[in-house]
Motif scaffolding. Structure first.
Motif, PDB file in Angstrom:
ATOM      1  N   ARG A   1      64.184  10.016  30.441  1.00 26.09           N
ATOM      2  CA  ARG A   1      62.792  10.301  30.074  1.00 26.09           C
ATOM      3  C   ARG A   1      61.961   9.023  30.068  1.00 26.09           C
ATOM      4  NH1 ARG A   1      64.590  14.601  25.597  1.00 26.09           N
ATOM      5  NH2 ARG A   1      64.459  16.453  26.916  1.00 26.09           N
ATOM      6  N   LYS A   2      62.569   7.924  29.631  1.00 24.95           N
ATOM      7  CA  LYS A   2      61.862   6.637  29.656  1.00 24.95           C
ATOM      8  C   LYS A   2      61.707   6.135  31.084  1.00 24.95           C
ATOM      9  CE  LYS A   2      63.069   4.945  25.086  1.00 24.95           C
ATOM     10  NZ  LYS A   2      63.766   3.925  24.309  1.00 24.95           N
ATOM     11  N   GLN A   3      62.751   6.280  31.870  1.00 23.89           N
ATOM     12  CA  GLN A   3      62.736   5.807  33.252  1.00 23.89           C
ATOM     13  C   GLN A   3      61.731   6.586  34.098  1.00 23.89           C
ATOM     14  OE1 GLN A   3      66.598   5.977  35.098  1.00 23.89           O
ATOM     15  NE2 GLN A   3      65.872   5.106  37.010  1.00 23.89           N
ATOM     16  N   PHE A   4      61.584   7.877  33.810  1.00 22.91           N
ATOM     17  CA  PHE A   4      60.675   8.734  34.567  1.00 22.91           C
ATOM     18  C   PHE A   4      59.613   9.320  33.636  1.00 22.91           C
ATOM     19  CE2 PHE A   4      64.690   8.683  36.883  1.00 22.91           C
ATOM     20  CZ  PHE A   4      64.237   8.226  38.108  1.00 22.91           C
ATOM     21  N   LYS A   5      58.918   8.416  32.970  1.00 19.11           N
ATOM     22  CA  LYS A   5      57.930   8.786  31.960  1.00 19.11           C
ATOM     23  C   LYS A   5      56.821   9.672  32.528  1.00 19.11           C
ATOM     24  CE  LYS A   5      57.163   5.794  28.779  1.00 19.11           C
ATOM     25  NZ  LYS A   5      56.733   4.622  28.007  1.00 19.11           N
ATOM     26  N   ILE A   6      56.342   9.357  33.709  1.00 15.73           N
ATOM     27  CA  ILE A   6      55.251  10.131  34.315  1.00 15.73           C
ATOM     28  C   ILE A   6      55.735  11.536  34.668  1.00 15.73           C
ATOM     29  CG2 ILE A   6      53.724  10.294  36.329  1.00 15.73           C
ATOM     30  CD1 ILE A   6      53.683   7.156  36.212  1.00 15.73           C
ATOM     31  N   LEU A   7      56.890  11.624  35.283  1.00 10.37           N
ATOM     32  CA  LEU A   7      57.456  12.935  35.631  1.00 10.37           C
ATOM     33  C   LEU A   7      57.745  13.736  34.372  1.00 10.37           C
ATOM     34  CD1 LEU A   7      58.569  14.988  37.632  1.00 10.37           C
ATOM     35  CD2 LEU A   7      60.716  13.676  37.670  1.00 10.37           C
ATOM     36  N   ASN A   8      58.300  13.107  33.374  1.00 10.11           N
ATOM     37  CA  ASN A   8      58.583  13.775  32.106  1.00 10.11           C
ATOM     38  C   ASN A   8      57.294  14.315  31.482  1.00 10.11           C
ATOM     39  OD1 ASN A   8      60.237  14.475  29.772  1.00 10.11           O
ATOM     40  ND2 ASN A   8      59.170  12.799  28.764  1.00 10.11           N
ATOM     41  N   SER A   9      56.248  13.509  31.466  1.00 13.43           N
ATOM     42  CA  SER A   9      54.961  13.944  30.909  1.00 13.43           C
ATOM     43  C   SER A   9      54.367  15.092  31.706  1.00 13.43           C
ATOM     44  CB  SER A   9      53.971  12.784  30.884  1.00 13.43           C
ATOM     45  OG  SER A   9      54.389  11.804  29.979  1.00 13.43           O
TER      46      SER A   9
ATOM     47  N   GLU B   1      68.892  18.712  38.027  1.00 12.87           N
ATOM     48  CA  GLU B   1      68.460  20.035  37.602  1.00 12.87           C
ATOM     49  C   GLU B   1      68.346  20.108  36.079  1.00 12.87           C
ATOM     50  OE1 GLU B   1      69.846  23.512  39.568  1.00 12.87           O
ATOM     51  OE2 GLU B   1      68.552  22.747  41.157  1.00 12.87           O
ATOM     52  N   GLU B   2      69.304  19.525  35.393  1.00  4.31           N
ATOM     53  CA  GLU B   2      69.283  19.520  33.936  1.00  4.31           C
ATOM     54  C   GLU B   2      68.049  18.785  33.412  1.00  4.31           C
ATOM     55  OE1 GLU B   2      72.024  17.984  30.193  1.00  4.31           O
ATOM     56  OE2 GLU B   2      72.957  18.178  32.170  1.00  4.31           O
ATOM     57  N   PHE B   3      67.711  17.653  34.014  1.00  6.78           N
ATOM     58  CA  PHE B   3      66.532  16.907  33.595  1.00  6.78           C
ATOM     59  C   PHE B   3      65.276  17.766  33.745  1.00  6.78           C
ATOM     60  CE2 PHE B   3      62.855  14.245  34.530  1.00  6.78           C
ATOM     61  CZ  PHE B   3      62.851  13.390  33.437  1.00  6.78           C
ATOM     62  N   ILE B   4      65.153  18.429  34.874  1.00  6.30           N
ATOM     63  CA  ILE B   4      63.973  19.271  35.115  1.00  6.30           C
ATOM     64  C   ILE B   4      63.913  20.408  34.096  1.00  6.30           C
ATOM     65  CG2 ILE B   4      62.833  20.816  36.764  1.00  6.30           C
ATOM     66  CD1 ILE B   4      64.286  19.048  38.984  1.00  6.30           C
ATOM     67  N   GLU B   5      65.032  21.105  33.927  1.00 11.21           N
ATOM     68  CA  GLU B   5      65.068  22.245  33.005  1.00 11.21           C
ATOM     69  C   GLU B   5      64.812  21.834  31.560  1.00 11.21           C
ATOM     70  OE1 GLU B   5      67.943  25.640  34.661  1.00 11.21           O
ATOM     71  OE2 GLU B   5      68.960  23.729  34.258  1.00 11.21           O
ATOM     72  N   GLU B   6      65.306  20.674  31.168  1.00 10.89           N
ATOM     73  CA  GLU B   6      65.141  20.200  29.795  1.00 10.89           C
ATOM     74  C   GLU B   6      63.720  19.739  29.487  1.00 10.89           C
ATOM     75  OE1 GLU B   6      67.303  19.893  27.055  1.00 10.89           O
ATOM     76  OE2 GLU B   6      68.598  21.222  28.228  1.00 10.89           O
ATOM     77  N   ASN B   7      62.934  19.494  30.511  1.00  9.43           N
ATOM     78  CA  ASN B   7      61.624  18.892  30.293  1.00  9.43           C
ATOM     79  C   ASN B   7      60.450  19.800  30.634  1.00  9.43           C
ATOM     80  OD1 ASN B   7      62.205  16.116  29.294  1.00  9.43           O
ATOM     81  ND2 ASN B   7      63.498  16.173  31.101  1.00  9.43           N
ATOM     82  N   CYS B   8      60.731  21.036  31.004  1.00  7.54           N
ATOM     83  CA  CYS B   8      59.630  21.983  31.198  1.00  7.54           C
ATOM     84  C   CYS B   8      60.078  23.367  30.738  1.00  7.54           C
ATOM     85  CB  CYS B   8      59.145  21.995  32.643  1.00  7.54           C
ATOM     86  SG  CYS B   8      60.291  22.667  33.845  1.00  7.54           S
ATOM     87  N   PHE B   9      59.144  24.241  30.544  1.00 12.68           N
ATOM     88  CA  PHE B   9      59.436  25.584  30.046  1.00 12.68           C
ATOM     89  C   PHE B   9      59.231  26.611  31.146  1.00 12.68           C
ATOM     90  CE2 PHE B   9      58.696  23.194  26.218  1.00 12.68           C
ATOM     91  CZ  PHE B   9      59.667  23.668  25.362  1.00 12.68           C
ATOM     92  N   ILE B  10      60.035  26.495  32.171  1.00 10.31           N
ATOM     93  CA  ILE B  10      60.029  27.477  33.255  1.00 10.31           C
ATOM     94  C   ILE B  10      61.414  28.092  33.298  1.00 10.31           C
ATOM     95  CG2 ILE B  10      59.879  27.833  35.749  1.00 10.31           C
ATOM     96  CD1 ILE B  10      57.928  25.514  35.874  1.00 10.31           C
ATOM     97  N   TYR B  11      61.455  29.414  33.360  1.00  6.29           N
ATOM     98  CA  TYR B  11      62.727  30.100  33.490  1.00  6.29           C
ATOM     99  C   TYR B  11      62.954  30.328  34.986  1.00  6.29           C
ATOM    100  CZ  TYR B  11      66.460  33.487  32.853  1.00  6.29           C
ATOM    101  OH  TYR B  11      67.665  34.138  32.908  1.00  6.29           O
ATOM    102  N   PHE B  12      63.687  29.407  35.582  1.00  9.48           N
ATOM    103  CA  PHE B  12      63.833  29.369  37.032  1.00  9.48           C
ATOM    104  C   PHE B  12      64.442  30.623  37.653  1.00  9.48           C
ATOM    105  CE2 PHE B  12      63.103  24.994  35.866  1.00  9.48           C
ATOM    106  CZ  PHE B  12      62.121  24.648  36.780  1.00  9.48           C
ATOM    107  N   PRO B  13      65.418  31.284  37.022  1.00  7.89           N
ATOM    108  CA  PRO B  13      65.914  32.531  37.626  1.00  7.89           C
ATOM    109  C   PRO B  13      64.813  33.583  37.807  1.00  7.89           C
ATOM    110  CG  PRO B  13      67.481  31.750  36.004  1.00  7.89           C
ATOM    111  CD  PRO B  13      66.241  30.886  35.876  1.00  7.89           C
ATOM    112  N   ALA B  14      63.832  33.586  36.922  1.00 10.27           N
ATOM    113  CA  ALA B  14      62.740  34.562  37.016  1.00 10.27           C
ATOM    114  C   ALA B  14      61.846  34.316  38.222  1.00 10.27           C
ATOM    115  CB  ALA B  14      61.910  34.560  35.740  1.00 10.27           C
TER     116      ALA B  14
END
Length: 104
Positions: free
Chosen positions: A10-18, A68-81
């Motif tokens: 999250r620190k390394q990819f602060k902009i993407l995380n935000s 994938e884990e980083f993406i899923e942990e940092n946004c609220f999208i249910y990807f299977p849907a």
């Protein structure tokens, strides 16, 4: 991935995380409408910085699963849907950003 590893990413990819947490949070109507609103309101220079950060993230030596884990942990999208994996979704986001700033 441990909590410590996630914090470091999250620190390394602060902009993407935000971007992931700030735009695709739990109160959105849909990923599509949120995305359209972001593109309409975003500043070109900010989109260019985000494109570069996504590229840097995609090029890391993290495993497919860790990305994938980083993406899923940092946004609220249910990807299977929405019938797409988190990593493919992020690549689509990057492509859309490039089109929005006339790089694609």
């Amino acid at each position: 991935m441990s909590n410590q590893e996630m914090k470091l990413l999250r620190k390394q990819f602060k902009i993407l995380n935000s971007f992931l947490g700030g735009i695709f949070h739990q109160d959105i109507e849909s990923p599509e409408s949120t995305w359209e609103e972001f593109i309409d309101e975003a500043i070109k220079d900010d989109m260019l910085i985000l494109i570069q950060e996504i590229e840097r993230f995609l090029e890391t030596e993290l495993s497919y699963q860790e990305k994938e884990e980083f993406i899923e942990e940092n946004c609220f999208i249910y990807f299977p849907a929405i019938n797409i994996t988190p990593l493919k979704w992020l690549k689509q986001v990057q492509d859309e950003l490039k089109r929005a700033v006339d790089l694609g």
